[in-house]
Write a protein that holds these residues in place. Structure first.
Motif, PDB file in Angstrom:
ATOM      1  N   LEU A   1      26.647  71.418-106.141  1.00 38.28           N
ATOM      2  CA  LEU A   1      26.177  71.148-104.788  1.00 38.28           C
ATOM      3  C   LEU A   1      25.921  69.653-104.603  1.00 38.28           C
ATOM      4  N   ALA A   2      25.284  69.022-105.575  1.00 40.93           N
ATOM      5  CA  ALA A   2      25.004  67.590-105.487  1.00 40.93           C
ATOM      6  C   ALA A   2      26.301  66.791-105.388  1.00 40.93           C
ATOM      7  N   ARG A   3      27.267  67.129-106.230  1.00 38.09           N
ATOM      8  CA  ARG A   3      28.560  66.420-106.177  1.00 38.09           C
ATOM      9  C   ARG A   3      29.208  66.563-104.804  1.00 38.09           C
ATOM     10  N   ARG A   4      29.158  67.770-104.254  1.00 37.70           N
ATOM     11  CA  ARG A   4      29.789  67.998-102.952  1.00 37.70           C
ATOM     12  C   ARG A   4      29.101  67.184-101.858  1.00 37.70           C
ATOM     13  N   GLU A   5      27.783  67.193-101.844  1.00 42.30           N
ATOM     14  CA  GLU A   5      27.051  66.451-100.812  1.00 42.30           C
ATOM     15  C   GLU A   5      27.337  64.955-100.883  1.00 42.30           C
ATOM     16  N   VAL A   6      27.251  64.397-102.090  1.00 45.42           N
ATOM     17  CA  VAL A   6      27.483  62.960-102.251  1.00 45.42           C
ATOM     18  C   VAL A   6      28.921  62.610-101.876  1.00 45.42           C
ATOM     19  N   THR A   7      29.869  63.429-102.308  1.00 43.57           N
ATOM     20  CA  THR A   7      31.273  63.165-102.021  1.00 43.57           C
ATOM     21  C   THR A   7      31.559  63.201-100.524  1.00 43.57           C
ATOM     22  N   VAL A   8      31.087  64.235 -99.859  1.00 49.06           N
ATOM     23  CA  VAL A   8      31.372  64.398 -98.434  1.00 49.06           C
ATOM     24  C   VAL A   8      30.758  63.261 -97.619  1.00 49.06           C
ATOM     25  N   LEU A   9      29.501  62.899 -97.910  1.00 48.32           N
ATOM     26  CA  LEU A   9      28.861  61.854 -97.110  1.00 48.32           C
ATOM     27  C   LEU A   9      29.463  60.478 -97.396  1.00 48.32           C
ATOM     28  N   LEU A  10      29.762  60.176 -98.648  1.00 50.63           N
ATOM     29  CA  LEU A  10      30.392  58.882 -98.947  1.00 50.63           C
ATOM     30  C   LEU A  10      31.774  58.790 -98.303  1.00 50.63           C
ATOM     31  N   ARG A  11      32.532  59.889 -98.299  1.00 51.38           N
ATOM     32  CA  ARG A  11      33.846  59.865 -97.646  1.00 51.38           C
ATOM     33  C   ARG A  11      33.690  59.570 -96.158  1.00 51.38           C
ATOM     34  N   GLU A  12      32.729  60.211 -95.522  1.00 53.29           N
ATOM     35  CA  GLU A  12      32.509  59.992 -94.091  1.00 53.29           C
ATOM     36  C   GLU A  12      32.068  58.559 -93.818  1.00 53.29           C
ATOM     37  N   LEU A  13      31.155  58.057 -94.634  1.00 54.29           N
ATOM     38  CA  LEU A  13      30.645  56.695 -94.442  1.00 54.29           C
ATOM     39  C   LEU A  13      31.737  55.647 -94.615  1.00 54.29           C
ATOM     40  N   PHE A  14      32.491  55.730 -95.712  1.00 51.56           N
ATOM     41  CA  PHE A  14      33.451  54.673 -96.007  1.00 51.56           C
ATOM     42  C   PHE A  14      34.748  54.828 -95.220  1.00 51.56           C
ATOM     43  N   THR A  15      34.982  56.008 -94.630  1.00 54.18           N
ATOM     44  CA  THR A  15      36.124  56.166 -93.737  1.00 54.18           C
ATOM     45  C   THR A  15      35.830  55.526 -92.385  1.00 54.18           C
ATOM     46  N   ARG A  16      34.637  55.757 -91.887  1.00 52.04           N
ATOM     47  CA  ARG A  16      34.296  55.275 -90.546  1.00 52.04           C
ATOM     48  C   ARG A  16      33.621  53.913 -90.540  1.00 52.04           C
TER      49      ARG A  16
ATOM     50  N   PHE B   1      28.957  76.973 -97.293  1.00 50.43           N
ATOM     51  CA  PHE B   1      28.234  75.949 -96.550  1.00 50.43           C
ATOM     52  C   PHE B   1      29.013  74.629 -96.464  1.00 50.43           C
ATOM     53  N   THR B   2      30.278  74.643 -96.892  1.00 49.55           N
ATOM     54  CA  THR B   2      31.076  73.424 -96.851  1.00 49.55           C
ATOM     55  C   THR B   2      31.181  72.888 -95.429  1.00 49.55           C
ATOM     56  N   GLY B   3      31.383  73.784 -94.483  1.00 54.47           N
ATOM     57  CA  GLY B   3      31.456  73.354 -93.091  1.00 54.47           C
ATOM     58  C   GLY B   3      30.160  72.720 -92.630  1.00 54.47           C
ATOM     59  N   ASP B   4      29.030  73.277 -93.065  1.00 56.49           N
ATOM     60  CA  ASP B   4      27.736  72.698 -92.706  1.00 56.49           C
ATOM     61  C   ASP B   4      27.593  71.291 -93.273  1.00 56.49           C
ATOM     62  N   VAL B   5      28.007  71.106 -94.529  1.00 53.80           N
ATOM     63  CA  VAL B   5      27.897  69.797 -95.164  1.00 53.80           C
ATOM     64  C   VAL B   5      28.748  68.785 -94.416  1.00 53.80           C
ATOM     65  N   THR B   6      29.983  69.150 -94.109  1.00 55.06           N
ATOM     66  CA  THR B   6      30.890  68.245 -93.416  1.00 55.06           C
ATOM     67  C   THR B   6      30.385  67.914 -92.018  1.00 55.06           C
ATOM     68  N   ALA B   7      29.924  68.934 -91.300  1.00 55.82           N
ATOM     69  CA  ALA B   7      29.421  68.711 -89.938  1.00 55.82           C
ATOM     70  C   ALA B   7      28.173  67.843 -89.958  1.00 55.82           C
ATOM     71  N   LEU B   8      27.281  68.098 -90.910  1.00 55.89           N
ATOM     72  CA  LEU B   8      26.067  67.296 -90.995  1.00 55.89           C
ATOM     73  C   LEU B   8      26.398  65.849 -91.331  1.00 55.89           C
ATOM     74  N   ALA B   9      27.336  65.635 -92.247  1.00 53.58           N
ATOM     75  CA  ALA B   9      27.738  64.263 -92.578  1.00 53.58           C
ATOM     76  C   ALA B   9      28.254  63.545 -91.341  1.00 53.58           C
ATOM     77  N   GLY B  10      29.036  64.247 -90.533  1.00 56.80           N
ATOM     78  CA  GLY B  10      29.542  63.648 -89.300  1.00 56.80           C
ATOM     79  C   GLY B  10      28.432  63.271 -88.345  1.00 56.80           C
ATOM     80  N   ARG B  11      27.437  64.163 -88.196  1.00 62.05           N
ATOM     81  CA  ARG B  11      26.317  63.866 -87.293  1.00 62.05           C
ATOM     82  C   ARG B  11      25.483  62.694 -87.801  1.00 62.05           C
ATOM     83  N   ILE B  12      25.281  62.633 -89.121  1.00 61.39           N
ATOM     84  CA  ILE B  12      24.499  61.539 -89.697  1.00 61.39           C
ATOM     85  C   ILE B  12      25.180  60.203 -89.425  1.00 61.39           C
TER      86      ILE B  12
END
Length: 404
Positions: A361-376, A112-123
């Protein structure tokens, strides 16, 4: 013996600094810390890192039954719904954990890594388009709930019902809870747990007849020593997953934004080398925020812990928030330091058979969304103080206004 009232929601509504100061005094107390309850036996507070670790390592003495998540004993009809593995001891706990672990694995999460990354991008896409908003509602809440529901195969139409049920279930763990229109806690609990169980039972039956590529199919078709989850066990696991996985991850994300707003030096440090420092930052967010504040245990026999003999039947509360501020373990524990090392926090529980199954799972979700937020949106920040939930079990935030 020291007496204090840690059951009062008035205490948990106090500013963080006041609560930290009080727990520091409890950790420094010579004797045990006792918390009386009206019309209930009361409980002992385990506030030191060593106490929490010891209790977690010995489930044969510090039992998770009848409940790990309530200061008071729920009625039998509620235990029927809520008796997930978090509130069970071996051998029942070991059996359920064994079945679930075969399905809920890092490899399963990896799918589900792709789902997490894609969802972070949409958010973040939506956030950019929306502009200033409530970070909880529009950023932190959608991530864990949608990922969990996607993994389980829950339809989008059920999201609002799941949010409503999990919010109520978490609030009811506190003794002062009053339900909508004055309903008693038992009625509300039974209604909310029943809703989650019906949802999962229906889905489980469909997956047995028509398997799919989701976690429910894996759980209903798992064969571990000839066993799979029953409908009741599946409903209990789903209740645990959406309550623990949704609320705690969303609050970790929310606290992260508040902490990086209040600590601009740490934000700058993170942004200087985002990929290298993000893993340590996530661990420090979880330590500092401690989204799950406590768990309960009940002693099966008399036991001496740090010089005090607790009696069989005594209730003890493992205060992870206090353990994560223990001065004997953490240097400068009140500082938010993303470079902290070592950082053996209890933000996902203490080591032992009940350590959080969904930590990866929690670590992955938090990591992926914070990376997306602070990159963009590197200047994303809170524009007001967090509006905290009136609760003790979860260090929850109702609302956090943000801008960029």
């Amino acid at each position: 013996m020291v007496e204090t009232d840690l059951a009062s929601l008035d205490f948990w509504a106090k500013p963080q600094a006041e609560r930290d100061e009080h727990f520091a005094s409890l950790r420094a107390a010579d004797g045990p810390v006792f918390c009386p309850l009206p019309n209930e036996p009361g409980f002992y507070a385990l506030t030191r890192y060593e106490q929490v670790a010891e209790a977690s390592r010995h489930p044969e003495v510090f039992s998770s039954q009848p409940t790990a998540v309530s200061l008071i004993d729920p009625p039998p009809e509620i235990l029927e719904y809520s008796g997930s593995m978090i509130s069970l001891d071996d051998p029942r706990h070991a059996r359920l954990r064994r079945i679930v672990s075969r399905s809920f694995t890092p490899r399963m999460i990896q799918r589900f890594t792709g789902d997490v990354t894609a969802l972070a991008g949409r958010i973040v896409d939506d956030l950019v388009e929306r502009g200033p908003c409530d970070f909880v509602e529009h950023v932190a809440m959608p991530m864990p709930l949608r990922i969990i529901c996607s993994m389980m195969g829950i339809p989008d139409s059920a999201y609002d019902d799941v949010i409503d049920a999990t919010t109520a279930i978490l609030a009811i763990g506190d003794p002062e809870y009053v339900g909508p229109e004055g309903q008693d806690r038992g009625t509300v609990l039974e209604e909310k747990f029943s809703k989650l169980h019906v949802l999962m039972s229906d889905l489980g039956r469909r997956r047995r007849d028509h398997p799919s590529d989701d976690l429910v199919t894996a759980l209903t078709t798992a064969n571990v020593d000839g066993e799979a989850l029953t409908d009741l066990e599946l409903g209990r696991f789903f209740s645990l997953l959406v309550v623990a996985g949704n609320e705690t991850t969303r609050n970790a994300l929310t606290h992260a934004l508040a902490l990086f707003t209040d600590n601009p030096d740490q934000r700058s440090l993170l942004l200087d080398d985002l990929d290298a420092r993000l893993p340590g930052a996530v661990e420090e967010v979880v330590r500092y925020a401690t989204p799950v504040t406590w768990m309960r245990r009940t002693l099966t026999r008399d036991h001496e812990l740090l010089g005090h003999v607790y009696s069989a039947g005594d209730r003890v509360i493992l205060y992870y928030n206090s353990a994560n501020r223990d001065e004997s373990v953490f240097k400068d524990p009140y500082a938010f330091d993303i470079g902290r090392s070592p950082n053996a926090h209890f933000g996902f529980g203490a080591p032992g058979p009940h350590f959080c199954l969904g930590a990866h799972l929690a670590r992955r979700e938090v990591t992926v969304l914070l990376r997306e937020l602070f990159t963009r949106l590197p200047d994303l920040h809170a524009t007001a103080a967090p509006e905290r939930q009136r609760a003790s079990f979860i260090n929850g935030v109702r609302s956090l206004l943000c801008a960029f």
